[in-house]
Design an enzyme around this catalytic site. Structure first.
Site, PDB file in Angstrom:
ATOM      1  N   THR A 159       0.735  -1.169  -0.014  1.00  0.00           N
ATOM      2  CA  THR A 159       0.011  -0.004  -0.072  1.00  0.00           C
ATOM      3  C   THR A 159       0.829   1.324  -0.189  1.00  0.00           C
ATOM      4  O   THR A 159       1.877   1.280   0.397  1.00  0.00           O
ATOM      5  CB  THR A 159      -0.809  -0.082   1.215  1.00  0.00           C
ATOM      6  N   ASP A 160       0.366   2.387  -0.524  1.00  0.00           N
ATOM      7  CA  ASP A 160       0.886   3.640  -0.504  1.00  0.00           C
ATOM      8  C   ASP A 160       0.914   4.130   1.078  1.00  0.00           C
ATOM      9  O   ASP A 160       1.640   4.993   1.200  1.00  0.00           O
ATOM     10  CB  ASP A 160       0.253   4.896  -1.112  1.00  0.00           C
ATOM     11  N   TYR A 195      -2.020   0.329  10.657  1.00  0.00           N
ATOM     12  CA  TYR A 195      -2.288  -0.096   8.990  1.00  0.00           C
ATOM     13  C   TYR A 195      -0.714   0.172   8.350  1.00  0.00           C
ATOM     14  O   TYR A 195      -0.308  -0.852   7.857  1.00  0.00           O
ATOM     15  CB  TYR A 195      -3.306   0.694   8.298  1.00  0.00           C
TER      16      TYR A 195
END
Length: 317
Positions: A112-113, A137
């Site tokens: 993910t970014d 996250y």
């Protein structure tokens, strides 16, 4: 080639499932959640021995890991959910990597970014930039990447961003509904990135798998030379506000004048007007040149892909 897909009932897994129907390879789709009408094998990827046992029993040569805990806010405020994020985003990728290490297979893992976030980037993020995640996250996803690398397995880690599709809960589907129901809507304009149509990402993953399959006969004594971290999203850049405006604009075009137009007034606002337990990346546009060059990909522009997805969604209404 025999390929195991985890998180197969999510957005990305569902798109891979559609593409796999035309593939000569054999796919085994796994998830902990069962969906009526979907042939899915139950597999808890936080159980290392269960993962290794299935890989050996099914003769798996490659894994595509689409599974993750992605409720960004919830894992900041609930310790049990933070533990779940740790197991799914960090422990589970290591389990999959160790299984692939045992059989000499390839792990394609979706990241993910959100591994970026603290530093004020203003140019597209490269794969070699230092990760500065701001919440549970992002930190657990970054740790998942690091654990895969530490195993020494053959791997292709693909960081993506702003994923949407016809399946599940996502920003595109939510905004399509809200712009039809509400007279006004506030959407942040100070977070910029690029939407990613899950079908486009699924096609890129299958291109990686095909490249690996072609290389397999020459890998008896050498590692897959394209192992590494890559970035993939659609081309272009926008804010969440721009994304929402385009969803409404295209939806109105597609339904035509015979159907009531969405007249929702979409207004830009600052992130500070929507307090969140976690600081989201303000600029997470991803540099896609590495994956384009390595796998000879043609990446669609974000509005073109959005139109395709909305055509499918509106046809279902």
């Amino acid at each position: 080639m025999r390929i195991l897909v985890t998180g197969a009932n999510g957005q990305l897994g569902s798109e891979i499932r559609l593409l796999a129907k035309d593939s000569a390879d054999e796919y085994i789709f796994t998830d902990v959640n069962q969906v009526p009408g979907q042939e899915t094998v139950h597999l808890d990827i936080t159980d290392r021995q269960a993962v290794i046992a299935m890989v050996h029993a099914e003769g798996i040569q490659a894994i595509v890991n689409c599974a993750a805990w992605t409720n960004v806010d919830a894992c900041e405020t609930d310790s049990k959910l933070a533990e779940l994020a740790q197991r799914l985003n960090a422990d589970a990728p290591e389990n999959l990597a160790l299984a692939m290490k045992e059989v000499g297979g390839l792990l394609t893992h979706i990241s993910t970014d959100y591994v970026f976030g603290t530093e004020p980037y203003n140019t597209p993020c490269r794969e070699d930039q230092r990760g500065t995640p701001t919440g549970v996250y992002g930190r657990t996803k970054k740790e998942g990447e690091e654990r895969i690398l530490a195993t020494g397995c053959q791997h292709v880690i693909i960081r993506t961003a702003w994923l949407y599709s016809e399946f599940g809960k996502n920003f595109c589907r939510t905004m399509l509904q809200l712009t039809a129901e509400r007279p006004t809507l506030q959407v942040v304009y100070d977070q910029c990135g690029t939407p990613t149509y899950a079908l486009d990402l699924a096609r890129a993953i299958l291109a990686v798998l095909q490249d690996y399959k072609v290389a397999l006969p020459s890998l008896t004594d050498t590692a897959y030379p394209k192992s590494g971290i890559y970035h993939y999203s659609n081309l272009g850049v926008c804010s969440w506000y721009d994304f929402t405006q385009m969803i409404q604009h295209i939806a109105n075009e597609l339904v035509g004048m015979d159907v009531p137009q969405r007249e929702c007034k979409i207004m830009p606002c600052l992130s500070s007007q929507y307090p969140s337990p976690v600081k989201r990346p303000a600029y997470s546009v991803l540099d896609k040149s590495k994956i384009q060059d390595a796998f000879n990909l043609e990446i669609p522009y974000w509005t073109d892909s959005l139109r395709m997805c909305l055509q499918n969604l509106i046809s279902q209404i």
